[in-house]
Enzyme design. Structure first.
Site, short mmCIF file in Angstrom:
data_model
loop_
_atom_site.label_atom_id
_atom_site.label_comp_id
_atom_site.label_asym_id
_atom_site.label_seq_id
_atom_site.Cartn_x
_atom_site.Cartn_y
_atom_site.Cartn_z
N HIS A 469 -62.52 -2.66 -41.62
CA HIS A 469 -62.02 -3.78 -40.82
C HIS A 469 -62.83 -5.03 -41.09
O HIS A 469 -63.93 -5.00 -41.65
CB HIS A 469 -62.04 -3.42 -39.32
CG HIS A 469 -63.41 -3.24 -38.74
ND1 HIS A 469 -64.18 -4.29 -38.27
CD2 HIS A 469 -64.15 -2.12 -38.52
CE1 HIS A 469 -65.32 -3.83 -37.79
NE2 HIS A 469 -65.34 -2.51 -37.93
N CYS A 488 -67.85 2.56 -38.57
CA CYS A 488 -66.81 1.97 -39.41
C CYS A 488 -67.41 1.10 -40.51
O CYS A 488 -68.60 0.78 -40.48
CB CYS A 488 -65.83 1.16 -38.56
SG CYS A 488 -64.57 2.18 -37.77
#
Length: 594
Positions: A469, A488
């Site tokens: 992301h 992440c």
């Protein structure tokens, strides 16, 4: 399918009363003899050339045990079923000797065992130093020696073939979510049909290895560093003195000559460069090149971190490359040449075209080393993107980082761009800090440029709820070491990556997903807008501390998560290496990893 340990088929005989004449007695004797032959010799289940069964009883006795004392690693229980099937399929014929001497294939494999270090393997795992003595013993014509030689060779070949093809240790032992089972050979069949009579053993060995340019480049780098490590050992040069503070251009430096020699060894300094007692620009440029290859801030100064790295023996760099080869072998074929590879200790994403030619790289931020936030290692398919996403805050993060503020200020979440929902997704205005801490209600951050996930996330559904992301915290990409996330992977150039991922696709209005369209959607498009990929993209979240970059240089990185150390600890214990799948720690609480 072969049936291990298959039993001979015995023919059913109906009892008939006959007068015991000499003729009928002779017929009965002949029939019994024929039945005995038919019952004891089954059809061979191998295409290899027939060989002698003179040592069949001896071989059968050896293969019944899961250990063979003449081996360096006597316990071969993990291969015993395959070994038993191998000999059962050939009616316990020998495979690796003819006329009392080793076959040319046996000798070729013995040479391969001796050269195993060049493949990143340990020659002694295949008894490399023991085969000469075993061959000499064959001259004594002892049946047990022939049987043990043959079975030992079969075990060694199976170990070598398997290790070279899928690696030595099952990656799931380290909680790496990579499945090697799809790559496994039927070893009994492969060795009997492909190896025993191989015309060209080196060619066969090459075909076993991963068909990957990165693998081949790593193997070539290993050969180079094996040579460099030998040179360094023979030179017996003392390590550099660790500096108290960085040394800059123009400063006096007594060890400039030793530093220059060290830089020349790996090719970071020109071979004809002459040292003085001054840390001059030429040395600084060479240090900068070294820093570039080792993930160190590229300022050209001789820092304590740089000296510490220079003092790492090149034998340790050899080990790093060996570990890299091991992990490349783990990858299933569909991910071996994945279009996206995120190398965690490098903090870099590598993108490749459909022919696996390099397209671009970009910096990434990965999971923190401390606090159980390490980014997991796994291979999956990227299937869709979400523009302007919500961030659903995991309960543990909400409890630790948001609840203390809610206790003192009930409007805290609203002021920080968060909202609270029930399990149906309905927005709530009345809730308590206790409900948030217990997961009775869910907290999510509203879409927008300040959202912790940024303006786009790249989804490859997995049990860890980990994805790529964007991020509003772009200043972190200026750091050399970038482990700051909760697991992440944050990407430096999200619009560029999104346009590349969506290349060739059109939106609902038949517009191309070019960089302008992507940027517009990120900045002013609909919230939580999902775009499915027509063709999923293989992505590997990987971990190698020795990597040959697109420029051909070998780069080394710190073992940030300690995975190299774990692998070496397992290999040091010797065979049999772990093959049992260990439980993979999956995410069990709701919310999006950050």
């Amino acid at each position: 399918m072969k049936i291990p340990g298959g039993q001979p088929q015995m023919h059913s005989i109906r009892t008939v009363r006959l007068r015991p004449t000499p003729r009928t007695l002779a017929t009965a004797t002949l029939l019994a003899a024929l039945l005995f032959v038919d019952g004891c010799h089954r059809h061979r289940k191998t295409v290899s050339a027939p060989n002698t069964t003179d040592y069949a009883d001896n071989i059968e006795g050896v293969t019944k045990s899961p250990t063979l004392s003449i081996l360096r690693w006597p316990n071969y229980s993990d291969y015993q079923p395959a070994v038993a099937t191998f000999y059962d399929d050939r009616n316990n014929e020998v495979a690796w000797t003819r006329d009392g001497k080793p076959t040319k294939q046996a000798l070729a494999f013995i040479q391969a065992f001796s050269d195993a270090a060049a493949k990143g393997l340990n020659p002694e795992d295949y008894d490399a130093s023991l085969w000469g003595g075993r061959i000499q013993k064959l001259a004594g014509k002892n049946e047990d020696d022939f049987a043990q030689f043959d079975v030992a060779m079969t075990i060694a070949v199976m170990r070598y073939v398997s290790d070279l093809h899928i690696g030595r240790v099952n990656p799931t032992h380290f909680n790496f979510d990579i499945d090697v089972n799809t790559k496994k050979y039927d070893l009994a069949e492969f060795v009997s049909d492909q190896a025993v009579d191989a015309d060209d053993v080196p060619k066969l060995v090459t075909s076993i290895e991963p068909n990957s340019e990165q693998y081949r480049k790593t193997e070539a780098a290993l050969a180079h560093y094996l040579d460099l490590a030998e040179q360094q050992t023979q030179s017996n040069v003392a390590p550099l003195t660790v500096v108290a503070k960085p040394v800059s251009v123009g400063e006096s430096f007594a060890e400039a000559g030793a530093l220059l020699d060290r830089l020349k060894l790996e090719g970071d300094a020109p071979s004809d460069e002459i040292a003085t007692t001054i840390y001059d620009k030429a040395i600084s440029d060479s240090v900068k090149r070294y820093q570039h290859r080792h993930g160190i801030t590229e300022d050209g100064k001789l820092t304590p971190q740089t000296v510490k790295s220079l003092n790492v023996p090149l034998s340790a760099r050899v080990t790093q490359l060996q570990n890299s080869l091991e992990r490349w072998r783990w990858l299933p074929d569909q991910y071996l040449n994945a279009r996206i590879i995120v190398n965690l200790p490098e903090f870099v994403l590598h993108a490749y075209d459909a022919q696996h030619q390099p397209e671009f790289t970009m910096k990434v931020v990965v999971g923190k080393v401390v606090g159980e936030h390490q980014t997991p290692v796994f291979a999956h398919m990227m299937r869709y993107l979400v523009f302007r996403p919500y961030w659903s805050v995991p309960v543990d993060i909400a409890k630790k980082e948001l609840v203390p503020h809610i206790v003192t200020n009930k409007d805290y979440l609203a002021t920080k761009n968060f909202e609270v929902t029930n399990t149906k997704g309905d927005i709530l205005t009345n809730y308590t800090a206790h409900q948030v801490s217990q997961g009775g209600v869910m907290v999510r951050e509203k879409p927008g440029p300040k959202n912790s996930l940024g303006l786009v996330k790249f989804m490859f559904p997995n049990q860890y709820d980990v994805y790529l992301h964007s991020t509003p915290a772009t200043e972190l990409f200026n750091r050399t070491r970038r482990d700051f996330s909760h697991g992440c992977v944050r990407v430096q150039e999200p619009a560029k990556l999104a346009a590349w991922v969506l290349d060739g696709q059109k939106d609902r209005d038949n517009n191309d997903w070019d960089i302008d369209k992507v940027t517009e959607t990120m900045n002013s498009g609909p919230d939580n807008h999902q775009v499915n990929l027509k063709t999923p993209i293989p992505i590997v979240i990987f971990y190698v501390t020795g990597f040959v970059e697109d420029d051909g240089d070998t780069h080394f990185f710190d073992d940030i998560y300690g995975y190299d150390a774990q692998l070496q600890a397992v290999l040091a214990k010797g065979m049999p290496y772990p093959v049992k799948r260990e439980p993979v720690v999956a995410k069990t609480v709701p919310g999006d990893t950050l």
